[in-house]
Scaffold this active site. Structure first.
Site, mmCIF file in Angstrom:
data_model
loop_
_atom_site.group_PDB
_atom_site.id
_atom_site.type_symbol
_atom_site.label_atom_id
_atom_site.label_comp_id
_atom_site.label_asym_id
_atom_site.label_seq_id
_atom_site.Cartn_x
_atom_site.Cartn_y
_atom_site.Cartn_z
ATOM 1 N N ASN A 136 0.792 -1.106 0.185
ATOM 2 C CA ASN A 136 -0.135 -0.016 -0.045
ATOM 3 C C ASN A 136 0.766 1.171 0.145
ATOM 4 O O ASN A 136 1.817 1.129 0.201
ATOM 5 C CB ASN A 136 -0.850 0.021 1.203
ATOM 6 C CG ASN A 136 -1.915 -1.194 1.369
ATOM 7 O OD1 ASN A 136 -2.503 -1.577 0.550
ATOM 8 N ND2 ASN A 136 -2.056 -1.630 2.602
ATOM 9 N N ALA B 294 5.019 -5.205 2.141
ATOM 10 C CA ALA B 294 5.972 -4.336 2.051
ATOM 11 C C ALA B 294 6.891 -4.086 3.164
ATOM 12 O O ALA B 294 8.022 -4.145 3.304
ATOM 13 C CB ALA B 294 5.555 -3.098 1.085
ATOM 14 N N ASN B 295 6.120 -3.670 4.136
ATOM 15 C CA ASN B 295 6.801 -3.472 5.437
ATOM 16 C C ASN B 295 7.776 -4.358 6.000
ATOM 17 O O ASN B 295 8.762 -4.445 6.448
ATOM 18 C CB ASN B 295 5.706 -2.967 6.415
ATOM 19 C CG ASN B 295 5.080 -1.632 6.224
ATOM 20 O OD1 ASN B 295 5.358 -0.798 5.440
ATOM 21 N ND2 ASN B 295 4.000 -1.501 7.005
ATOM 22 N N ASP C 107 4.956 -4.799 11.970
ATOM 23 C CA ASP C 107 5.502 -5.575 10.804
ATOM 24 C C ASP C 107 7.112 -5.641 11.027
ATOM 25 O O ASP C 107 7.858 -6.677 10.443
ATOM 26 C CB ASP C 107 5.189 -4.699 9.475
ATOM 27 C CG ASP C 107 3.729 -4.529 9.371
ATOM 28 O OD1 ASP C 107 3.247 -5.753 9.492
ATOM 29 O OD2 ASP C 107 3.510 -3.745 8.863
ATOM 30 N N GLY D 48 6.530 6.995 11.242
ATOM 31 C CA GLY D 48 6.674 6.287 9.869
ATOM 32 C C GLY D 48 6.733 4.773 10.116
ATOM 33 O O GLY D 48 6.580 4.126 11.011
#
Length: 322
Positions: free
Chosen positions: A13, A44-45, A258, A293
């Protein structure tokens, strides 16, 4: 089997994050302090976290044909990850997550899957050779359930270690859960699959140990339950372990789970025990919450290992983690 190789089949995402003093009440409008756009998605993380932890990572994902896809590929390449497996699909936007982070460090997240839904079971046939060559295959609950179940089935037939982070806690077949080694869940996700339903909110790590141990062989081959600032517990056929988290100043919890899961998979892939891998993963998660983040808050391997060693040393000396 290539030692240390992790194949992540997962979601991607682009995160749109607003930073606020507090969360709005229903129907209320508040003014944000700041805003940022960044790579996200549990797949992705976790791929980035595993890569930073030293694993050889192949990431299989789907994006749209839009500006967010360009951003995502650029960020992944910037981390040194191969993007061959990040394939664009027509007529679907890249997945997005709308995130709000309060001054407390807590967050709310709304995910719109978009192109992630194109990661169907049929895609797995194209990457079967990669799956067979992996030390660990990792996925998450953000994919279609049929894809998760087919991936579990393939890993079982290929004799490859399958790690499932069941977040969010979608309903997956018992057969798929049974081959997870480990099944990684937080306390709410654990209760959703029948682990620790009677454990009260905020219970200490030790209260979760017996429940994690009881789930081994009943729910999954091995189990890890993450418990936020308290730490995590794990259990396998050879034992059960609790790993308290160090006390740190929390800035942003987004993506910390994650960081934990990707790091866990990386160290399992290089042959470390579940207990040792969890200990290092707790350190990775604690480092991640100290910065804003998701992937930008993840520490490299050397820093994670140093933090894990420092925390172990403090506990051995009887000091309070700080």
């Amino acid at each position: 089997m290539a030692s240390g190789r992790v194949v992540v089949v997962g979601s991607l995402n682009v995160d749109a994050t607003s930073y606020v003093e507090r969360f709005p009440a229903p129907g209320e409008t508040i003014v944000g302090r700041d805003f940022g756009t960044a790579l996200g998605g549990k797949g992705a993380n976790q791929a980035v976290a595993a890569h930073l932890a030293g694993a050889d990572v192949e990431f299989v994902a789907r994006v749209g044909d839009d500006a967010n896809a360009t951003l995502a590929r650029s960020v992944l390449a910037g981390f040194g990850l191969a993007i061959d497996g990040v394939v664009g699909v027509a007529d679907a936007p890249t997945g997005v997550a709308q995130i709000t982070v309060a001054d407390s460090g807590e967050n709310t997240i709304v995910v719109t899957s978009g192109a992630n839904l194109a990661l169907t079971p049929g895609v797995l046939d194209d990457v079967r050779a990669s799956l067979a060559d992996a030390a660990v295959v990792l996925t998450q609950g953000e994919l279609p359930v049929a894809t998760i179940e087919r991936l579990a089935e393939l890993c079982a037939s290929l004799g490859v270690r399958f790690v499932l982070n069941l977040a969010p806690p979608v309903v997956v077949s018992p057969d798929a859960l049974a081959v997870c080694d480990p099944l990684v869940v937080n306390e709410h996700e654990a209760r959703a699959v029948g682990i620790g339903r009677d454990v009260p909110e905020g219970a200490p790590l030790e209260d979760w140990l017996s429940h994690a141990a009881a789930a081994v062989g009943r729910v999954a081959r091995s189990v890890v339950v993450t418990l936020g600032a308290a730490g995590a517990v794990a259990a396998s056929p050879v034992g059960a372990w609790a790993e308290p988290a160090p006390e740190v100043a929390v800035v942003d919890t987004t993506g910390a789970g994650d960081a934990f899961t990707g790091t866990l998979a990386a160290f399992l892939a290089e042959g470390r025990t579940l207990a040792e891998s969890m200990r290092i993963a707790v350190a990775a998660g604690a480092l991640a919450v100290q910065a804003r983040g998701t992937v930008d808050s993840y520490a490299p391997r050397a820093a994670v290992l140093a933090a894990a060693l420092d925390d172990e040393t403090r506990r051995a000396e009887g000091a309070t983690p700080a």
